[in-house]
Design a protein around this motif. Structure first.
Motif, PDB file in Angstrom:
ATOM      1  N   LYS A  86       0.830  -1.201   0.000  1.00 49.89           N
ATOM      2  CA  LYS A  86       0.000   0.000   0.000  1.00 49.89           C
ATOM      3  C   LYS A  86       0.867   1.254   0.000  1.00 49.89           C
ATOM      4  N   ASP A  89       2.304   1.612  -3.492  1.00 51.30           N
ATOM      5  CA  ASP A  89       1.260   2.085  -4.410  1.00 51.30           C
ATOM      6  C   ASP A  89       1.006   3.573  -4.219  1.00 51.30           C
ATOM      7  N   THR A  90       0.980   3.997  -2.966  1.00 49.56           N
ATOM      8  CA  THR A  90       0.757   5.415  -2.670  1.00 49.56           C
ATOM      9  C   THR A  90       1.899   6.259  -3.209  1.00 49.56           C
ATOM     10  N   ARG A  93       1.620   6.502  -6.949  1.00 47.47           N
ATOM     11  CA  ARG A  93       0.529   7.424  -7.302  1.00 47.47           C
ATOM     12  C   ARG A  93       0.968   8.876  -7.108  1.00 47.47           C
TER      13      ARG A  93
END
Length: 150
Positions: A86, A89-90, A93
């Protein structure tokens, strides 16, 4: 109406006193209240399901203990991997959004320059048109040979 009440105090194994009150008034029942057994109020009320687990000591060499530890270790690993994924992914992004933001800011600069050039062209053209137009009172009259004034 007469009120009659009785109180019974009982202390449980977890250090909590329960006051049972019976009141004979118009058929209403009172709910038992939890009161700490000690005057300082120390200790928490523990649900019965937790009490049985605390009181039964599990042998560290037993198969059940090893299975529980193994399942717990797997769950911890899975949770940590999920958290790490996570975070990655953050971060990915965030980087994508930064790139998009830079691209959009460059586009804004380009469009602002284009707007400025177009404004200048428009103002120059409008100024030239204004110079070429003669005022209404100063128009020259031309005589048309076909029109003899009759």
């Amino acid at each position: 109406m007469s009120k009659t009440s009785q109180q019974n105090n009982t202390t449980g194994t977890n250090g909590i006193s329960v006051i049972h009150t019976q009141a004979h008034t118009s058929g209403l029942q009172q709910v038992p209240q939890l009161v700490p057994a000690s005057p300082g109020g120390g200790g928490k009320a523990v649900p019965p399901s937790k009490q049985s687990k605390k009181s039964s000591y599990m042998d560290r060499n037993s198969d059940e203990y090893r299975q529980r530890r193994e399942r717990n270790n797997m769950a911890v690993k899975k949770s940590r991997l999920k958290s790490k994924q996570k975070a990655q992914d953050t971060l990915q992004r965030v980087n994508q959004l930064k790139e998009e933001n830079e691209r959009l800011e460059a586009k804004i600069k380009l469009l602002t320059k284009e707007l400025s050039v177009l404004k200048d062209l428009f103002l120059e053209h409008a100024h030239n048109l204004a110079d070429n137009v003669q005022p209404i009172g100063t128009e020259s009259t031309t005589t048309n040979p076909d029109n003899t004034g009759q």
